[in-house]
Design a protein around this motif. Structure first.
Motif, PDB file in Angstrom:
ATOM      1  N   LEU A  66       0.076   8.914  10.155  1.00 17.61           N
ATOM      2  CA  LEU A  66      -0.841   7.798   9.984  1.00 17.61           C
ATOM      3  C   LEU A  66      -1.413   7.436  11.347  1.00 17.61           C
ATOM      4  O   LEU A  66      -0.663   7.157  12.281  1.00 17.61           O
ATOM      5  N   PRO A  67      -2.729   7.444  11.502  1.00 15.60           N
ATOM      6  CA  PRO A  67      -3.337   7.161  12.800  1.00 15.60           C
ATOM      7  C   PRO A  67      -2.934   5.790  13.329  1.00 15.60           C
ATOM      8  O   PRO A  67      -2.710   4.850  12.554  1.00 15.60           O
ATOM      9  N   ALA A  95       7.682   0.111   6.830  1.00 15.71           N
ATOM     10  CA  ALA A  95       8.171   1.066   5.850  1.00 15.71           C
ATOM     11  C   ALA A  95       7.022   1.836   5.219  1.00 15.71           C
ATOM     12  O   ALA A  95       5.968   1.287   4.948  1.00 15.71           O
ATOM     13  N   LYS A  96       7.256   3.124   4.961  1.00 20.40           N
ATOM     14  CA  LYS A  96       6.248   3.970   4.319  1.00 20.40           C
ATOM     15  C   LYS A  96       6.835   4.553   3.054  1.00 20.40           C
ATOM     16  O   LYS A  96       8.016   4.906   3.009  1.00 20.40           O
ATOM     17  N   PRO A  97       6.057   4.677   1.986  1.00 17.32           N
ATOM     18  CA  PRO A  97       6.554   5.314   0.790  1.00 17.32           C
ATOM     19  C   PRO A  97       6.796   6.792   1.026  1.00 17.32           C
ATOM     20  O   PRO A  97       6.269   7.388   1.966  1.00 17.32           O
ATOM     21  N   ALA A  98       7.584   7.403   0.123  1.00 13.02           N
ATOM     22  CA  ALA A  98       7.970   8.797   0.307  1.00 13.02           C
ATOM     23  C   ALA A  98       6.760   9.706   0.426  1.00 13.02           C
ATOM     24  O   ALA A  98       6.766  10.675   1.176  1.00 13.02           O
ATOM     25  N   ALA A  99       5.695   9.382  -0.322  1.00 16.72           N
ATOM     26  CA  ALA A  99       4.511  10.239  -0.312  1.00 16.72           C
ATOM     27  C   ALA A  99       3.861  10.323   1.054  1.00 16.72           C
ATOM     28  O   ALA A  99       3.145  11.271   1.354  1.00 16.72           O
ATOM     29  N   GLN A 100       4.141   9.339   1.923  1.00 10.31           N
ATOM     30  CA  GLN A 100       3.499   9.331   3.236  1.00 10.31           C
ATOM     31  C   GLN A 100       4.461   9.711   4.357  1.00 10.31           C
ATOM     32  O   GLN A 100       4.073   9.770   5.508  1.00 10.31           O
ATOM     33  N   GLU A 120       0.242   3.406   1.316  1.00 14.41           N
ATOM     34  CA  GLU A 120      -0.415   4.641   0.906  1.00 14.41           C
ATOM     35  C   GLU A 120      -1.813   4.350   0.360  1.00 14.41           C
ATOM     36  O   GLU A 120      -2.782   5.047   0.679  1.00 14.41           O
ATOM     37  N   GLN A 121      -1.908   3.311  -0.474  1.00 16.27           N
ATOM     38  CA  GLN A 121      -3.198   2.943  -1.052  1.00 16.27           C
ATOM     39  C   GLN A 121      -4.137   2.367   0.002  1.00 16.27           C
ATOM     40  O   GLN A 121      -5.344   2.654   0.003  1.00 16.27           O
TER      41      GLN A 121
END
Length: 244
Positions: free
Chosen positions: A12-13, A2-7, A33-34
């Protein structure tokens, strides 16, 4: 994963995805993200002989990200592993060491088992990247910021919980906002990115614009402590864990 909305709109490589797949099962408070911000900054300084300093390692979630992102560098992890409900003492240290072994990065990490405030004054070893996630009270953060003295001009300082902790934010407001040593670059959630460079008025203004988000996070923490979860949801927080 899962990825946050910002990402969601950010590629993402594949090699980062592999790094985070190793770090994600480790206990701690570091979002994807962090972790990606840590990864990018560690990759940027990676070279034989380079040093990254991490203040506050807990179970090694961020340590593993840094060590896998910078395979030619040394990560110095500074953590006293003191007893207490939030820290876990020697039990946390055992988990930290086991997680480093599992990630196969033990040879890239040097553990300094001590309080960062005790080690700073005698520290002489230069480093290329500083990550601060130690004790979150005003006095400790104020002292931890002084580690940036050992960074080269333009070196990065990453500070976790910069806009979700009263102590951390007050320390930044008192010493960084009016200071001349660190400029605000941006953030991934509450992980703030600074550079060792004289800030402009625009840099300071960009920092100030984050403060309403900090106030919102502190208010949500209060609501969570009072178990007023419906009010926290109205503020956009849909988790019982603190915003970070």
């Amino acid at each position: 994963m899962a990825k946050p909305a910002a990402q969601n709109q950010v590629h993402l490589p594949a090699d980062f995805e592999q790094v985070f797949a190793v770090a994600e099962p480790i206990g701690g408070w570091l979002t994807v993200e962090q972790a990606f911000l840590l990864y990018r900054q560690a990759r940027a300084v990676d070279r034989p002989g380079a040093v990254i300093v991490e203040i506050g390692s807990h179970q090694g979630r961020s340590t593993v990200v840094l060590a896998l992102a910078a395979p030619d560098s040394t990560v110095i992890a500074v953590d006293p592993f003191v007893d207490g409900a939030m820290f876990g003492g020697l039990g946390t240290k055992e988990k930290f060491e086991a997680n480093l072994q599992r990630a196969k990065v033990t040879d890239r990490v040097e553990l300094v088992q001590a309080k960062s405030t005790d080690r700073r004054q005698a520290w002489e070893r230069p480093f290329e990247l500083l990550y601060i996630d130690g004790k979150h009270d005003y006095w400790t953060v104020t002292d931890d910021l002084k580690w940036a003295t050992h960074l080269p001009e333009g070196g990065s300082v990453l500070i976790h919980d910069a806009f979700s902790s009263i102590g951390v934010t007050l320390g930044l407001l008192r010493w960084v906002l009016p200071g001349t040593q660190l400029r605000y670059v941006g953030r991934a959630g509450s992980l703030a990115h600074f550079e060792k460079r004289r800030p402009s008025l625009a840099d300071r203004a960009r920092f100030i614009r984050q403060l309403p988000w900090w106030v919102r996070n502190v208010a949500i923490k209060v609501l969570l402590r009072l178990r007023l979860y419906p009010l926290a949801r109205l503020a956009g927080h849909h988790d019982k864990a603190d915003p970070y």
